[in-house]
Design an enzyme around this catalytic site. Structure first.
Site, PDB file in Angstrom:
ATOM      1  N   GLU A 178      59.522  24.979  53.687  1.00  0.00           N
ATOM      2  CA  GLU A 178      60.416  24.393  54.684  1.00  0.00           C
ATOM      3  C   GLU A 178      61.770  25.107  54.736  1.00  0.00           C
ATOM      4  OE1 GLU A 178      58.618  19.877  54.800  1.00  0.00           O
ATOM      5  OE2 GLU A 178      60.405  20.230  53.579  1.00  0.00           O
ATOM      6  N   ASP A 190      52.039  14.584  52.828  1.00  0.00           N
ATOM      7  CA  ASP A 190      53.455  14.333  52.535  1.00  0.00           C
ATOM      8  C   ASP A 190      53.713  12.833  52.409  1.00  0.00           C
ATOM      9  OD1 ASP A 190      56.160  14.609  52.160  1.00  0.00           O
ATOM     10  OD2 ASP A 190      56.613  15.190  54.217  1.00  0.00           O
ATOM     11  N   GLU A 234      59.814   6.638  52.318  1.00  0.00           N
ATOM     12  CA  GLU A 234      60.019   7.427  53.527  1.00  0.00           C
ATOM     13  C   GLU A 234      59.010   7.077  54.624  1.00  0.00           C
ATOM     14  OE1 GLU A 234      60.127  12.126  54.951  1.00  0.00           O
ATOM     15  OE2 GLU A 234      59.918  11.614  52.829  1.00  0.00           O
TER      16      GLU A 234
END
Length: 678
Positions: A264, A343, A371
């Site tokens: 990333e 993820d 998240e």
């Protein structure tokens, strides 16, 4: 409900009522190590009387197994006698007694207790400065950092000390104190920020917790003025050796580094034609003389994909990058693997990397901060999911025998083909992304404290029943005031209500969000709330391939991306077949028509409708159950949870309506029960 050091801070699972049963009891703490004094301080805090002779509770540091952390509970002459391997074990033994809520030997069966994993670590994604995009705590949902304020480490670290005490009570023994996405200011913690790092380490040290730093692979350039970070360059190696020596000069018990590289946009060894073993070993060799470790994250994938290209599969990436490197990492490298291949989605299969690298120390990485599971605005107890992950058998159960290795065994150093050095080092342990901030309740949502507690307890003992762990948290956090010296009690109505809300809350969240193993149906960027196509045509990957004919990602060997082939038998074949693939992972592994019939007899599209309506109904039940506790729990806790449950209900209805409407319009199939779908 406050703490002495911070009157406005919730005491979480260590209010005064949690230790009131020790008031007036006699305690002998026999040991000279630095943590023995911490235990003596805890005994005084609880109102116990410290003695040098006969006592109700005897805690002895035998020194029998330095670094062992284990302890033996025994009954001797009507007293509770605990023999600890070392002073860290002495501290664990103290909190074991506290969890029991009594000194009565009948409540503490004779047994040996020791951690399943030597490394039990929390990673904080905190930034020193407030980042313009990521804020102060990336993916943090509990306010700002407890470590940093106004561009530097806080002058007052008393709240960090309170946090260290909470973590010690669960068994956590490592903490990384800054974001894995290392920005310019955070990079300097390795150099001119070291005196402040030493202060933070001093706050954790009395609680047996070692501090780690996330570092940038480009540090020799960013901090050292070199023109390269090539891991094979002699000047780069020398720079890292000097940098590490400076760290240990001020933090002698420093734990090591956490590294996110070539992921990333973070810099890494790929820029120099090197691989991850080259990069990790560079840092490992600088740390090795000092006893430090490198946690090298395996979260590496192409984040600039073409959504039109179905051959690119983000799920394959970690295995493709790391499995070929097995056996090339130094002994003090831990490859830190996210528990699933994507993820931290609400439902994923266990990562095949965990079965693919027997000659490498592996850690499994979980996410305590929610998240993708409600961001601590939703009640979502993750203990049951973590328990499933840690108990998962990557090589399948052996017929007639349940002794095949689990994920917990693998990251504890065991498993088929595990090298002697991996076993000797006891694997890489368990790490997780922390959910703590400077909010008065630590975790924003008071009930999210249960996830932080459960992480530590399951990292210590993954065989614990997650419902029992939740019950421990309830018993400690909601302990009723009782006479000094009396065994701990909890209002049974409070206990029942908390279990009613939390026991199945992860499956409730799954029910009203993304179905059957689909991921990323969230709003891009902040990842909160529904957006079925939010990431579907983005460079980050493609996740559901829904069209008028069907839904799901074909990851089979026969017709898809071949991802199923990354698993050993029997799972490679279980996941390959529509007949054996578990329903909860169906759309992760297969693209099927909306009329495909699940094992329970419902079709895929009807399952979507039914679960989303049922999930909302369950949240409505949570709201009613919690309302029944008005006046039975602390007012501030009651009001905060009430506010969060109202938001959870609003969000659950939005998820239901958007997802059901999307699939009604895509499939053209009406709900069999005639419910309102827009």
């Amino acid at each position: 409900m406050t703490t002495p050091d911070h009157p406005s801070v919730h005491p979480a699972w260590l209010p005064d009522a949690a230790t009131a049963f020790l008031h007036g009891r006699t305690v002998l703490v026999a040991g000279d190590g630095p943590l023995a004094e911490t235990v003596r301080g805890e005994a005084r805090r609880a109102g116990a009387t410290l003695v040098d002779g006969d006592a109700d509770l005897v805690l002895r540091d035998t020194g029998a197994v330095p670094g062992g952390e284990g302890f033996v509970v025994a009954h001797r002459d009507g007293r509770l006698d605990v023999a600890a391997d070392d002073d860290a074990a002495l501290l664990h033994a103290w909190f074991h007694v506290v969890r029991g809520g009594t000194t009565d030997p009948a409540g503490h069966p004779d047994a040996r207790h020791e951690p399943a994993h030597a490394l039990r670590m929390l990673d904080h994604w905190d930034n020193v400065d407030v980042h313009p995009v990521m804020g102060q705590v990336e993916r943090g949902y509990s306010g700002g950092s407890i470590f940093y304020a106004d561009g530097h480490v806080r002058e007052d670290l008393s709240r960090v000390e309170q946090y260290a005490r909470l973590l010690a009570a669960t068994g956590v023994n490592r903490v990384a104190i800054n974001n894995v996405n290392v920005h310019a200011r955070e990079a300097r913690l390795l150099t001119d920020g070291l005196p402040d790092v030493a202060r933070v380490a001093a706050a954790f040290r009395p609680w047996g917790i070692r501090v780690h730093l996330s570092v940038s692979f480009a540090s020799p350039i960013v901090l050292g003025g070199l023109t390269t970070s090539d891991p094979l360059d002699p000047d780069v190696r020398a720079w890292w050796a000097d940098a590490v020596a400076r760290v240990y000069a001020v933090v002698p018990d420093f734990g090591g580094f956490v590294v996110k590289a070539d992921s990333e946009g973070q810099p890494g060894p790929f820029a120099y034609g090197r691989d991850h073993a080259d990069g990790a070993n560079l840092l490992a060799r600088a740390l090795a003389p000092h006893g430090g470790t490198v946690h090298w994250r395996a979260f590496v994938y192409n984040h600039t994909q073409d959504w039109r290209d179905r051959s690119t599969d983000r799920a394959r990436a970690a295995y493709d990058h790391f499995a070929p490197l097995d056996g090339r990492f130094d002994e003090n490298v831990i490859v830190q693997v996210k528990h699933g291949p994507m993820d931290f989605q609400t439902r994923e299969p266990v990562s095949p990397v965990l079965a693919a690298m027997p000659r490498t120390r592996l850690a499994v990485e979980l996410q305590v901060t929610q998240e993708y599971t409600g961001q601590q605005r939703h009640a979502c107890y993750l203990g049951p999911w973590w328990s499933e992950i840690l108990r998962f058998r990557p090589w399948g159960p052996v017929e007639g025998d349940d002794g095949s290795p689990t994920v917990s065994d693998v990251v504890g150093g065991a498993g088929p083909g595990a090298s002697p050095q991996v076993a000797a080092a006891r694997g890489g342990g368990i790490a997780a992304v922390s959910n703590v901030g400077d909010d008065a309740f630590w975790t924003g949502h008071p009930l999210a404290q249960a996830n932080l507690y459960a992480f530590g307890r399951l990292a210590w003992d993954p065989t614990l029943d997650p419902t029992d762990v939740l019950d421990e948290w309830v018993s400690l956090t909601f302990a009723s005031p009782s006479p000094a010296g009396a065994d701990r009690t909890v209002d049974p109505d409070v206990r029942a209500a908390l279990h009613a809300v939390l026991d199945d809350s992860w499956r409730t969240y799954e029910a009203y969000t993304a179905p059957l193993g689909v991921g990323f149906m969230v709003n891009p960027g902040h990842h909160y709330g529904p957006s079925v196509d939010g990431y579907e045509y983005s460079p980050w990957g493609t996740y559901h391939f829904a069209d008028r004919d069907g839904i799901g990602v074909d990851r089979t060997r026969a017709t898809g991306t071949g991802y199923t082939g990354q698993y050993p038998a029997p799972w490679r074949d279980v996941y390959e077949s529509l007949g054996t693939c578990p329903d909860e992972l169906l759309l992760f592994f297969h693209h099927v028509p909306y009329g495909h019939v699940l094992h329970d007899g419902t079709t895929v599209v009807q399952h979507v409708y039914d679960t989303h309506f049922a999930g909302v109904e369950r949240v409505e039940g949570y709201v009613r159950t919690w309302e029944g506790l008005r006046g039975a729990v602390d007012d501030a806790v009651f009001e905060r949870v009430t506010e969060r449950l109202a938001e959870q209900l609003r969000s659950a209805r939005e998820w239901r309506d958007q997802v059901c409407t999307y699939f009604l319009r895509a499939s053209g199939v009406a709900d069999a029960h005639g419910r309102t779908i827009y």
